[in-house]
Structure formats: structure tokens, C-alpha cells
Scaffold this motif. Structure first.
Motif, PDB file in Angstrom:
ATOM      1  N   PHE A   1       0.820  -1.214   0.000  1.00 12.68           N
ATOM      2  CA  PHE A   1       0.000   0.000   0.000  1.00 12.68           C
ATOM      3  C   PHE A   1       0.853   1.263   0.000  1.00 12.68           C
ATOM      4  CE2 PHE A   1      -3.484  -2.833   1.041  1.00 12.68           C
ATOM      5  CZ  PHE A   1      -4.551  -2.224   0.402  1.00 12.68           C
ATOM      6  N   SER A   2       2.043   1.198   0.572  1.00 13.50           N
ATOM      7  CA  SER A   2       2.947   2.346   0.540  1.00 13.50           C
ATOM      8  C   SER A   2       3.445   2.597  -0.886  1.00 13.50           C
ATOM      9  CB  SER A   2       4.130   2.098   1.478  1.00 13.50           C
ATOM     10  OG  SER A   2       5.088   3.108   1.349  1.00 13.50           O
ATOM     11  N   GLU A   3       3.761   1.525  -1.597  1.00 12.17           N
ATOM     12  CA  GLU A   3       4.275   1.633  -2.956  1.00 12.17           C
ATOM     13  C   GLU A   3       3.162   1.864  -3.983  1.00 12.17           C
ATOM     14  OE1 GLU A   3       6.510  -1.974  -3.470  1.00 12.17           O
ATOM     15  OE2 GLU A   3       8.084  -1.321  -2.093  1.00 12.17           O
ATOM     16  N   ILE A   4       1.930   1.493  -3.620  1.00 11.33           N
ATOM     17  CA  ILE A   4       0.786   1.638  -4.526  1.00 11.33           C
ATOM     18  C   ILE A   4      -0.360   2.278  -3.723  1.00 11.33           C
ATOM     19  CG2 ILE A   4      -0.725   0.482  -6.178  1.00 11.33           C
ATOM     20  CD1 ILE A   4       1.218  -1.942  -6.026  1.00 11.33           C
TER      21      ILE A   4
ATOM     22  N   ARG B   1      -8.324  -8.741  -9.380  1.00  8.27           N
ATOM     23  CA  ARG B   1      -8.104  -7.751 -10.443  1.00  8.27           C
ATOM     24  C   ARG B   1      -7.675  -6.436  -9.800  1.00  8.27           C
ATOM     25  NH1 ARG B   1      -8.803  -8.051 -15.362  1.00  8.27           N
ATOM     26  NH2 ARG B   1     -10.157  -9.869 -15.305  1.00  8.27           N
ATOM     27  N   PHE B   2      -6.667  -5.813 -10.422  1.00  8.57           N
ATOM     28  CA  PHE B   2      -6.123  -4.548  -9.933  1.00  8.57           C
ATOM     29  C   PHE B   2      -6.088  -3.525 -11.064  1.00  8.57           C
ATOM     30  CE2 PHE B   2      -4.255  -7.991  -7.522  1.00  8.57           C
ATOM     31  CZ  PHE B   2      -4.454  -7.589  -6.220  1.00  8.57           C
ATOM     32  N   ASP B   3      -6.333  -2.286 -10.734  1.00  9.17           N
ATOM     33  CA  ASP B   3      -6.213  -1.153 -11.650  1.00  9.17           C
ATOM     34  C   ASP B   3      -5.649  -0.031 -10.785  1.00  9.17           C
ATOM     35  OD1 ASP B   3      -6.411   0.887 -13.471  1.00  9.17           O
ATOM     36  OD2 ASP B   3      -8.520   0.529 -13.950  1.00  9.17           O
ATOM     37  N   CYS B   4      -4.337   0.218 -10.901  1.00 11.65           N
ATOM     38  CA  CYS B   4      -3.687   1.087  -9.930  1.00 11.65           C
ATOM     39  C   CYS B   4      -2.462   1.779 -10.529  1.00 11.65           C
ATOM     40  CB  CYS B   4      -3.285   0.279  -8.702  1.00 11.65           C
ATOM     41  SG  CYS B   4      -2.249  -1.156  -9.079  1.00 11.65           S
ATOM     42  N   THR B   5      -1.850   2.631  -9.731  1.00 12.34           N
ATOM     43  CA  THR B   5      -0.696   3.417 -10.187  1.00 12.34           C
ATOM     44  C   THR B   5       0.459   3.294  -9.196  1.00 12.34           C
ATOM     45  OG1 THR B   5      -1.729   5.347  -9.165  1.00 12.34           O
ATOM     46  CG2 THR B   5      -2.011   5.112 -11.533  1.00 12.34           C
ATOM     47  N   PRO B   6       1.276   2.252  -9.333  1.00 13.79           N
ATOM     48  CA  PRO B   6       2.455   2.136  -8.467  1.00 13.79           C
ATOM     49  C   PRO B   6       3.360   3.362  -8.614  1.00 13.79           C
ATOM     50  CG  PRO B   6       2.055   0.081  -9.638  1.00 13.79           C
ATOM     51  CD  PRO B   6       1.138   1.108 -10.231  1.00 13.79           C
TER      52      PRO B   6
ATOM     53  N   GLY C   1      10.011  -5.128 -10.413  1.00  9.82           N
ATOM     54  CA  GLY C   1      11.218  -4.857 -11.180  1.00  9.82           C
ATOM     55  C   GLY C   1      10.994  -4.018 -12.420  1.00  9.82           C
ATOM     56  N   LEU C   2       9.776  -3.536 -12.611  1.00 13.86           N
ATOM     57  CA  LEU C   2       9.427  -2.745 -13.798  1.00 13.86           C
ATOM     58  C   LEU C   2       9.282  -1.280 -13.418  1.00 13.86           C
ATOM     59  CD1 LEU C   2       6.652  -5.103 -15.196  1.00 13.86           C
ATOM     60  CD2 LEU C   2       9.033  -4.971 -15.947  1.00 13.86           C
ATOM     61  N   GLY C   3       9.766  -0.386 -14.264  1.00 13.38           N
ATOM     62  CA  GLY C   3       9.650   1.041 -14.017  1.00 13.38           C
ATOM     63  C   GLY C   3       8.264   1.559 -14.354  1.00 13.38           C
ATOM     64  N   VAL C   4       7.318   1.334 -13.478  1.00 11.29           N
ATOM     65  CA  VAL C   4       5.946   1.781 -13.707  1.00 11.29           C
ATOM     66  C   VAL C   4       5.858   3.289 -13.472  1.00 11.29           C
ATOM     67  CG1 VAL C   4       3.537   1.502 -13.030  1.00 11.29           C
ATOM     68  CG2 VAL C   4       5.048  -0.487 -13.090  1.00 11.29           C
ATOM     69  N   ASN C   5       6.455   3.754 -12.384  1.00 11.62           N
ATOM     70  CA  ASN C   5       6.635   5.184 -12.104  1.00 11.62           C
ATOM     71  C   ASN C   5       5.368   6.025 -12.259  1.00 11.62           C
ATOM     72  OD1 ASN C   5       9.411   4.716 -11.617  1.00 11.62           O
ATOM     73  ND2 ASN C   5       9.765   4.717 -13.823  1.00 11.62           N
ATOM     74  N   GLY C   6       4.311   5.609 -11.572  1.00 15.58           N
ATOM     75  CA  GLY C   6       3.095   6.407 -11.551  1.00 15.58           C
ATOM     76  C   GLY C   6       2.153   6.208 -12.731  1.00 15.58           C
TER      77      GLY C   6
ATOM     78  N   ARG D   1      -0.722   4.263 -14.742  1.00 16.19           N
ATOM     79  CA  ARG D   1      -1.823   3.368 -14.379  1.00 16.19           C
ATOM     80  C   ARG D   1      -1.653   2.045 -15.125  1.00 16.19           C
ATOM     81  NH1 ARG D   1      -6.105   3.286 -11.693  1.00 16.19           N
ATOM     82  NH2 ARG D   1      -6.087   5.492 -11.187  1.00 16.19           N
ATOM     83  N   VAL D   2      -1.748   0.959 -14.393  1.00 15.06           N
ATOM     84  CA  VAL D   2      -1.665  -0.376 -14.981  1.00 15.06           C
ATOM     85  C   VAL D   2      -2.808  -1.236 -14.431  1.00 15.06           C
ATOM     86  CG1 VAL D   2       0.813  -0.381 -15.482  1.00 15.06           C
ATOM     87  CG2 VAL D   2       0.017  -1.109 -13.222  1.00 15.06           C
ATOM     88  N   ALA D   3      -3.270  -2.143 -15.251  1.00 15.81           N
ATOM     89  CA  ALA D   3      -4.289  -3.103 -14.851  1.00 15.81           C
ATOM     90  C   ALA D   3      -3.692  -4.498 -15.012  1.00 15.81           C
ATOM     91  CB  ALA D   3      -5.536  -2.946 -15.709  1.00 15.81           C
TER      92      ALA D   3
END
Length: 135
Positions: free
Chosen positions: A53-56, A78-83, A89-94, A96-98
Motif C-alpha cells: 500500500f505504501s508503494e501503490i 483484479r487490480f487497476d492502480c498506479t504504483p 522490477g518494472l519502471g511503472v513510475n506512476g 496506471r496499470v491493470a
């Protein structure tokens, strides 16, 4: 515990996670819980969730599929969020990913004792590739 009872306990557990009601986690998670074969205990399990929850910050668990065969529960979440930064290990950096997570639980004494989970990392990679192509 019947299948219906176990399904109710699982839904209450997911509601507890979404509310981040950490003091109530002990109602659902066994003192010697493990995750993907790693012994965490209740305190380690809670720390893992708090870090998630801290990271997302907008993390929300949504039950997409639920199968109960006591003492086991299988769920597709199912998740729809913005890490915020790196995720798996992936640079999601804000961005939105599902994605989904397939999770299997073994209950003991009415609480989660063992968890085995697999997150669909390929779905996240595909979305990040799409973001790069569009940029």
C-alpha cells in the motif's frame, strides 16, 4: 467450516485489506502464515501488505473469481492502480496499470495459513510497452 462460511471469511479479509484495517488482520491471518513458501508470520504478512500500500497508494483488491473447496480458496484478483516507482522490477513510475493475480490460500483454524500467488507481470509489461510506443 463450510464453503459458504469460508467464502464469507475471505470476502471479509479482502474488505479488511481494502480498508487497511491492520489491527483486524489477525482475525484472518494465522500467526505462522507463509507466502510463496516464505515463512512470514502475522507480523511479516502485515509488513508485506503495508509495503504494498505504501508503494501503490491507490491499491484496491477486487475479487474477479472465487472458488472455495475447504480448507482451500482460489481467487483471481483484479487490480487497476498506479504504483509510485518500480513494481515487480518494472519502471511503472506512476503510470496506471491493470493486471490480475491468481492466488491460492490454505486455511487452518479459520485463518489463512499459506498463500501462493502469481501476478500477471506480462500484462504490465505489455501496457508499459504501449505507453512507450505512444510517447
Amino acid at each position: 467450516m463450510t464453503g459458504a462460511d469460508l467464502a464469507d471469511v475471505y470476502r471479509a479479509y479482502i474488505a479488511c485489506l481494502n480498508a487497511q484495517d491492520w489491527p483486524q488482520l489477525a482475525r484472518f491471518v494465522h500467526d505462522d502464515a507463509s507466502h510463496n513458501g516464505r515463512p512470514l508470520g502475522l507480523s511479516g504478512y502485515r509488513a508485506m501488505l503495508e509495503q504494498d500500500f505504501s508503494e501503490i497508494p491507490d491499491l484496491r483488491f477486487n475479487i474477479d473469481l472465487l472458488i472455495v473447496d475447504p480448507p482451500h480458496v482460489a481467487s483471481r484478483l483484479r487490480f487497476d492502480c498506479t504504483p509510485k516507482g518500480r513494481f515487480l522490477g518494472l519502471g511503472v513510475n506512476g503510470r496506471r496499470v491493470a493486471f490480475t493475480e491468481n492466488v491460492f490460500y490454505q486455511f487452518r483454524d479459520g485463518k489463512i495459513a499459506h498463500v501462493w500467488s502469481v501476478i500477471d507481470k506480462a500484462a504490465i509489461e505489455a501496457q508499459l510497452d504501449e505507453h512507450r510506443r505512444m510517447a
